[in-house]
Design an enzyme around this catalytic site. Structure first.
Site, mmCIF file in Angstrom:
data_model
loop_
_atom_site.group_PDB
_atom_site.id
_atom_site.type_symbol
_atom_site.label_atom_id
_atom_site.label_comp_id
_atom_site.label_asym_id
_atom_site.label_seq_id
_atom_site.Cartn_x
_atom_site.Cartn_y
_atom_site.Cartn_z
ATOM 1 N N HIS A 18 60.054 65.530 27.172
ATOM 2 C CA HIS A 18 60.404 64.941 28.465
ATOM 3 C C HIS A 18 61.431 65.813 29.181
ATOM 4 O O HIS A 18 62.320 66.379 28.553
ATOM 5 C CB HIS A 18 61.009 63.552 28.276
ATOM 6 C CG HIS A 18 60.021 62.519 27.793
ATOM 7 N ND1 HIS A 18 58.650 62.678 27.853
ATOM 8 C CD2 HIS A 18 60.223 61.297 27.245
ATOM 9 C CE1 HIS A 18 58.068 61.598 27.366
ATOM 10 N NE2 HIS A 18 58.993 60.748 26.982
ATOM 11 N N GLU A 73 51.416 58.947 23.168
ATOM 12 C CA GLU A 73 52.502 58.426 22.327
ATOM 13 C C GLU A 73 51.897 57.382 21.399
ATOM 14 O O GLU A 73 51.949 56.190 21.670
ATOM 15 C CB GLU A 73 53.646 57.852 23.174
ATOM 16 C CG GLU A 73 54.382 58.937 23.945
ATOM 17 C CD GLU A 73 55.647 58.460 24.650
ATOM 18 O OE1 GLU A 73 56.098 57.327 24.387
ATOM 19 O OE2 GLU A 73 56.178 59.242 25.457
ATOM 20 N N ASN A 77 55.853 61.052 32.993
ATOM 21 C CA ASN A 77 55.754 60.099 31.896
ATOM 22 C C ASN A 77 56.045 58.659 32.347
ATOM 23 O O ASN A 77 57.041 58.402 33.018
ATOM 24 C CB ASN A 77 56.761 60.488 30.808
ATOM 25 C CG ASN A 77 56.676 59.605 29.584
ATOM 26 O OD1 ASN A 77 55.651 59.610 28.895
ATOM 27 N ND2 ASN A 77 57.721 58.838 29.317
ATOM 28 N N GLU A 78 55.196 57.745 31.933
ATOM 29 C CA GLU A 78 55.368 56.304 32.176
ATOM 30 C C GLU A 78 55.973 56.014 33.557
ATOM 31 O O GLU A 78 57.072 55.449 33.667
ATOM 32 C CB GLU A 78 56.216 55.680 31.048
ATOM 33 C CG GLU A 78 55.537 55.854 29.695
ATOM 34 C CD GLU A 78 56.225 55.146 28.521
ATOM 35 O OE1 GLU A 78 57.305 54.576 28.707
ATOM 36 O OE2 GLU A 78 55.647 55.172 27.417
#
Ligand SMILES: *[C@@H]1O[C@H](CO)[C@@H](O)[C@H](O)[C@H]1NC(C)=O
Ligand SMILES: *[C@@H]1O[C@H](CO)[C@@H](O)[C@H](O)[C@H]1NC(C)=O
Ligand SMILES: *[C@@H]1O[C@H](CO)[C@@H](O)[C@H](O)[C@H]1NC(C)=O
Ligand SMILES: *[C@@H]1O[C@H](CO)[C@@H](O)[C@H](O)[C@H]1NC(C)=O
Ligand SMILES: *[C@@H]1O[C@H](CO)[C@@H](O)[C@H](O)[C@H]1NC(C)=O
Ligand SMILES: *[C@@H]1O[C@H](CO)[C@@H](O)[C@H](O)[C@H]1NC(C)=O
Ligand SMILES: *[C@@H]1O[C@H](CO)[C@@H](O)[C@H](O)[C@H]1NC(C)=O
Length: 638
Positions: A89, A301, A179-180
């Site tokens: 990340h 993930e 990410n997310e």
């Protein structure tokens, strides 16, 4: 370290089994009518989030810290192909914003980013670039120009790499969107559904514009984009991810993503939970968005339970190794079965974090990290956990694998068996993983634990079996017996390292065609894992180890690692590390009595010996033949 005698019974005999003979269900006699399928390496990515503030300074200092860099060296020191990608990340915060030029176009400094990817390259690891960063607040300061700025940012990164390092540098890179994005913690640009879709499309354009222009998806240099790396909770709560799917469903040929990535973890720490949750999500997606069935899917993930930092006992020992293996085996089964996971492209284990005190072993990590504050300066010590060893075992699988087989232990529990092969009748290699259940019922007899495997691959062959078993290959257990000290001393560190690799159980020649292996695991504590490898004498010989490197851990202690050439190390038994203090001294085998199936060795001689001198490494295969030595490397402590 105590070693209790394993009562695994290994029996080599030329038993003939009559065709058509039916066996007791507890016996698994394998005949050759097994169908093998191409086995893609879909499990070789790991990920983490660097500690520290999310800005250029914070991420740079986290990723350049000696502890983190040593941990990357550890990750790279597994058999070739065990870990190929690292998903980090905020990696792009390493790119530093300099200024706007006269046209208002940002200029970036790639120095830190280059240094870091140089290290990855040297370690033969490829990054998964997540396009999530806000260098110099470029994006938050120019909200109305985000589409152009993202396109330019992505294109600049690609073009910079191509110009400086050539196309080879990018060959294995993977690219993923933010990410997310629906999670507030991550959505630091405050994307709305509309601005998010613009962002994804801009990233897609930037990727395509870097160097060669996109002509078709089959074009050689086409760079695939993964996304939305989403959790896909309820549509109201996670509108960004779902809106992207809607966009793609409306016109799949204009879909900005090529691989649908999502995050599904287990709930109770089991591997079945991960696969179940994935199947449920994909079924739900395909119901409303049937066009998306065309896209490969990736669970970027895919962990047994959420919350990497939460200490959990099972994550410290062989249980986590067994769950990771089971996770891979069950995904393979699901992929083969042709259901919603038929298009599985990869899973990533989010377990490359640096663990911290006092949870050295129990966090969701591959390595136990000891922050040794009792030295001046402090330094980091890493111990490989059984889950790390598990990734090494998986790397030994052949290129084709059978369906997962179950051998019943009792009415509720079974051993999972994955058989794989490589090569052809001329030169064959066979690797089989046996994975026990975590528990079994009380009514177990010895008889129920016998597995028979036909090992016939050639008239002249050799085999090796290695094990992961509680307590014996369990450094956390060794540490606990010593009272779990925060600063384990050299004696204890060595004892832990002796327990960190798979246990060499047996190795030897097979003289007869039609040999069978009988494993009696009655006295093995659960859960255990066994890797059996069988090599024909005609299999390619071990090649010399490459890229030997010696780096300092602390005073008078070094981490020695090297790399393997592909397609020659399937039949490796162990490595040998040799050392001499000066040019005229005799070479000494400093890894005597160590089983070293992986590509590293930590060396800390006791006084008056020093680590200064010359090093070389070679492999020994299951036929007891040695490879050529690596190049000799000299090390001098500063
Ligand atoms: C073992 O496999 C070989 C070749 O695959 C086959 O010829 C032989 O019959 C098998 N033996 C048993 C006991 O199944
Ligand atoms: C996003 O919204 C939060 C809360 O409203 C605010 O504090 C923050 O500054 C915003 N971030 C950006 C990049 O606009
Ligand atoms: C997974 O799903 C199967 C079949 O639907 C079910 O039998 C099993 O209990 C589930 N396992 C977990 C861990 O959720
Ligand atoms: C093994 O040796 C036997 C006897 O020499 C021969 O008949 C057979 O073809 C050989 N099998 C293989 C696979 O080489
Ligand atoms: C060592 O120092 C680091 C950084 O200050 C700290 O986070 C860690 O808890 C310390 N470790 C121990 C065992 O006290
Ligand atoms: C480490 O500690 C153990 C137990 O206290 C002791 O026996 C051993 O000698 C120590 N080793 C070193 C290198 O100090
Ligand atoms: C290799 O050497 C070991 C130890 O001497 C021995 O047990 C094993 O049988 C040998 N392997 C072969 C294939 O000869």
């Amino acid at each position: 370290m105590e070693l209790w005698p394993l009562q695994l019974l290994l029996l080599l005999a030329s038993l003939r089994v009559h065709p058509g003979h039916t066996h007791d269900h507890a016996h698994a006699h394998y005949s050759e009518d097994v169908v093998y399928h191409q086995l893609p390496r879909f499990w070789t990515s790991v990920g983490f989030c660097p500690a520290g503030e999310i800005n250029h300074h914070g991420i740079s200092s986290a990723l350049t810290s000696p502890a983190l860099q040593l941990q990357l060296r550890q990750l790279a020191a597994l058999p070739v192909g065990a870990v190929t990608h690292v998903r980090i990340h905020w990696l792009l915060e390493l790119v530093q914003f300099l200024e706007y030029d006269q046209q208002g176009v940002p200029r970036y400094d790639f120095g830190q980013f280059d240094n870091f990817v140089d290290l990855l390259q040297q370690l033969q690891l490829a990054p998964v670039l997540e396009f999530m960063a806000n260098p110099g607040h470029v994006f938050s300061n120019n909200v109305e120009h985000n589409a152009l700025l993202w396109e330019h940012f992505v294109k600049s990164i690609i073009n910079h790499q191509l110009a400086r390092h050539g196309a080879a540098r990018l060959a294995n890179w993977r690219y993923e969107t933010w990410n997310e994005p629906d999670v507030h913690n991550y959505n630091r640009l405050n994307f709305t559904a509309d601005s998010y879709l613009e962002y994804v499309q801009a990233v897609r354009r930037g990727l395509s514009q870097g160097s060669v222009r996109r002509k078709s998806r089959r074009q050689q240099h086409y760079r695939e984009l993964r996304g939305p790396a989403g959790l896909f909770k309820a549509e109201q709560r996670h509108p960004l991810c779902w809106r992207l799917l809607e966009l793609c469903e409306a016109q799949i040929s204009k879909c900005p993503i090529d691989i649908l990535s999502y995050h599904r973890k287990g709930e109770d720490g089991s591997a079945a939970g991960i696969v179940n949750a994935s199947l449920l999500l994909l079924q739900r997606i395909y119901e409303d968005y049937p066009q998306l069935k065309q896209l490969p899917v990736s669970n970027s993930e895919a962990d047994p339970v959420a919350g990497w930092g939460t200490p959990r006992e099972f994550q410290s020992d062989v249980r986590y190794a067994a769950v990771l293996l089971s996770n891979v085996l069950l995904h393979w089964q699901a992929k083969l079965s042709g259901g919603a996971l038929a298009q599985l492209e990869s899973i990533s284990h989010d377990n490359a974090f640096l663990s911290y005190h006092p949870h050295e072993f129990t966090q969701r990590t591959l390595l136990a990290h000891f922050s040794m504050n009792n030295t001046q300066p402090p330094h980091a010590q890493f111990i490989q956990k059984p889950v790390f060893a598990a990734l090494g075992l998986l790397a030994k699988l052949g290129t084709r694998a059978a369906r997962l087989e179950q051998i019943n232990m009792d009415s509720k529990h079974s051993v999972q068996v994955l058989r794989s092969v490589s090569g052809n009748a001329g030169a064959q290699y066979m690797a089989t993983i046996f994975l026990s259940p975590e528990q079994a019922g009380p009514q177990l007899t010895e008889f129920h634990h016998k597995y028979t495997l036909n090992m016939s691959i050639a008239n002249e062959s050799a085999f090796i079996t290695e094990l992961l078993v509680p307590q014996q290959t369990d450094p956390a257990h060794v540490w606990q017996l010593a009272g779990s000290p925060p600063y384990p001393n050299a004696t204890l560190r060595e004892a832990m390292r002796r327990a960190q690799t798979p246990l060499l159980y047996k190795s030897g020649p097979i003289w007869q065609y039609n040999s069978e292996l009988v494993v009696n695991s009655a006295s093995l504590p659960l859960p255990w894992v066994m890797l059996l490898r069988v090599c024909a004498a005609s299999w390619p010989k071990l090649k010399r180890p490459q890229r030997l490197s010696i780096v300092a851990v602390t005073k008078r202690e070094v981490f020695i690692s090297w790399s393997e050439q592909p397609r020659s190390t399937q039949c490796l038994k162990s490595y040998e590390v040799w050392f001499k203090q000066h040019a005229n001294a005799n070479w000494q085998l400093i890894s005597q009595d160590w089983h070293l199936p992986y590509t590293s060795f930590q060396y800390a001689p006791t006084l008056p010996d020093s680590v200064n001198g010359f090093y070389k490494v070679r492999g020994v295969d299951v036929f007891n033949e040695t490879s050529a030595f690596s190049q000799i490397v000299e090390y001098l402590e500063l």
